[in-house]
Design an enzyme around this catalytic site. Sequence first.
Site, mmCIF file in Angstrom:
data_model
loop_
_atom_site.group_PDB
_atom_site.id
_atom_site.type_symbol
_atom_site.label_atom_id
_atom_site.label_comp_id
_atom_site.label_asym_id
_atom_site.label_seq_id
_atom_site.Cartn_x
_atom_site.Cartn_y
_atom_site.Cartn_z
ATOM 1 N N PHE A 15 0.865 -1.187 0.000
ATOM 2 C CA PHE A 15 0.000 0.000 0.000
ATOM 3 C C PHE A 15 0.891 1.223 0.000
ATOM 4 C CE2 PHE A 15 0.235 1.527 4.424
ATOM 5 C CZ PHE A 15 0.900 0.465 5.022
ATOM 6 N N PHE A 42 2.780 4.019 1.273
ATOM 7 C CA PHE A 42 3.993 3.677 0.528
ATOM 8 C C PHE A 42 4.806 2.728 1.403
ATOM 9 C CE2 PHE A 42 2.632 7.877 -0.851
ATOM 10 C CZ PHE A 42 2.468 7.654 -2.198
#
Lengths: 576, 181
Positions: free
Chosen positions: B92, B94
């Site tokens: 996801f 980051f």
Amino acid sequence: MNLDVLGLFDNDYDTEGFRTCSVTGLKIHRSAENYVKLFGLTAVVALLVGGIFAFTVAMTRWEVVGLLQPSDFYIHLSLHAWNLLIFWMVFMEIAILYVGGPMVLGRRLPITRVAQTGYVSMVLGALVINVSIFLTSPPDTAPLLTAYAPLQSPPAFYAGVILFIVGAVVAALPFFLTLWRERREYPNRSLPLVAFGAFVTSIIAVEALVGGLITFVVTFLWRIDLIQWMDAAWYRQMYWTIGHGTQQINLAAMVTVWYFLTHVVGGAEVISEKVSRTAFILYLFFINLGAAHHLMSDPAVSVGWRIFNTSYAFYGAAFASMIHAFAIPAGLEAGRRKRGKGGGTFGWLTNAPWANPVFSATIFSIILFGFLGGITGVVMGQMQVNMTWHNTFATVGHFHGTVAVGTTLAFMGLVFFVVRTMFQRRLSFGRMASLQPFFYAGAMGIVVIMMMYVGILYGVPRRTAEIVRNIPGTEFSLQAASPLFAIFGVFAILAITAGTIFVVVAVASLLIGDRVTGPEDNADLVPDGGAATDDKPVHAYEMRGTFLICLVFMAVFIGSYVINWYVLTELWSVGV
Amino acid sequence: MSSPLEIPEDGWWDRNINRRESIWLGLSGIWSLIIFAWMSAFTRIGEQNPIGVTYQVSAREYQEKMQSYKEAASERGDALVPPDTDVFIAAFRFSWDGTPVVLEAGTEYDFHLSSYDVQHGFSIRPEHALSKQMNFQVLPGYEWILPMTFDEPGVYHVICNEYCGNGHRTMHGTIEVVDER
């Protein structure tokens, strides 16, 4: 339409609107010529815009310079990609269709109003895409070329893409009508090879563009919330019908240009119509399956799908490319031997008109496309090897090997040719123009090799602003790749300089170049010795030089293949 | 004169082909068959194949799987130790959920890869040999189960190589492979 800007559209035509080209001998109608010029000029503008962003992008990836912030990098990268990979190429390709259809067949361009509409739609689409990318702000992100949903880009971007694609299809219609009329008038006549190649190109183009239209219309509807859910796997499979499909247009168009330019400036002949046409037919059926190599390291596609697409079928197209790899240089060899320009094994090549940038650009395009782009495309398209290439900088190396040296050089040669024969201007800065293809091919060739090395040897990813010296939040870095990035950076600057020289020469020739006043001004474009006269069939001439070159090519191909597989089998085990 | 700009003479289909061109056609054809056969055969005999099973899964479902996996896993330092041979990783923006993780060399693990938001790239290589690297696409909506066996102990770094937004370059995770024998 009365186009006459800066005296660029003012050749002498007879009362029917035709003239005879002193170089090719083709009967050219004003309507076709004007549109070839229009699309060609627009392509050069796109090349200039994309080239500016080539500089900012390369100087960011070379982290010693580190020009852009990460937030700007992807926007610049997107503008670089759209202007070079799409606008520069597709505008040129429409021009190539008008050369390959109306000009080669000696017909006028029909339904010019439609060509005009297509042009306007393409230009508007290109402008909308450029502006929307430039103005991207959160929560949207710049699309690069792929615009992978569900990452979202500005709605105007998707609208611009649709406008551009529709424009390109519309602009292709006059070409199809030309061929249709030709067939109706002469139902039993074969098309000339260049027209045949253009026809195959146009079919591949329409396949790709219609696939793209479906993809981007749905994605646009999703982006404006008319569709709630966007499936990432569906998007990827659909997107790549156009994403790689457009690059297959480039390939087919480029091969057609190779046949055209090696003939007109080098004296090449078609050594076997049967073999060359069969190769085009193989492209028609199989080349779009090459797009599957983007999905080789994906979930959600079955093993059978992968093996069918890249292996059973795509090698039909790889085979076709190997056929052209022999047929085109062999045509040059046989044609020049026929003109008494043989001389040993390679004399036909060494005594060729290397000072003519149309010729040298074409030859470098053939060599570099084959060795750098073609070989790596097949190798990375192998399902298993793809794991070591996927989304690394090596991929970027592959497509710069195909389009930045291959297609771009062929199209640069074609632009020079159009400047000389259709705009009827001599090239300004003659010596610089002569050297430009050498400079560009040499520098860009090294850039391409560096891109491949940093991707394969260090796993440096693509699409990243900076990461080699520093991945924020960790001690880990890819610092070992820095020396190769230094070579990359220096040669990128040189390649961009060579690209700039191209634009300067092309534009200066149009604006301030000396006019071509008679056939003698373009005498250097006509192959040595003029048209050959003897009756010996082409296939009876020696082709040993070409054969040797092709054996070297095959050896490099096998070598790259074996090395890549060796690197792969050194890895830990994965999959069943 | 056989020009690509002119209509070919009648009977062009029946013209002879130069002997060297025929040989080249043969070589190219054989080579095409070899690379086809090798790729196909490698799916049966090879150790490196990007094959595996894919299931459709929503982000919420995968988050739940991730949660129960984490609850079952033990911890070593700040790293997870999976309860069995299933390893869950979620991408996801980051970050890599499920990393750092400690695995054993020589054990076959089933890697479950999915994303909570957009597309990501799972690019992995050991710290000591950057050239040994592999790359896989990670899609939201799909759970990809990919068996993997690490031969060598060491720290393996995972970086995202599919653009996923402005923080893309910071997206980093580690897998520590230890020798338990």
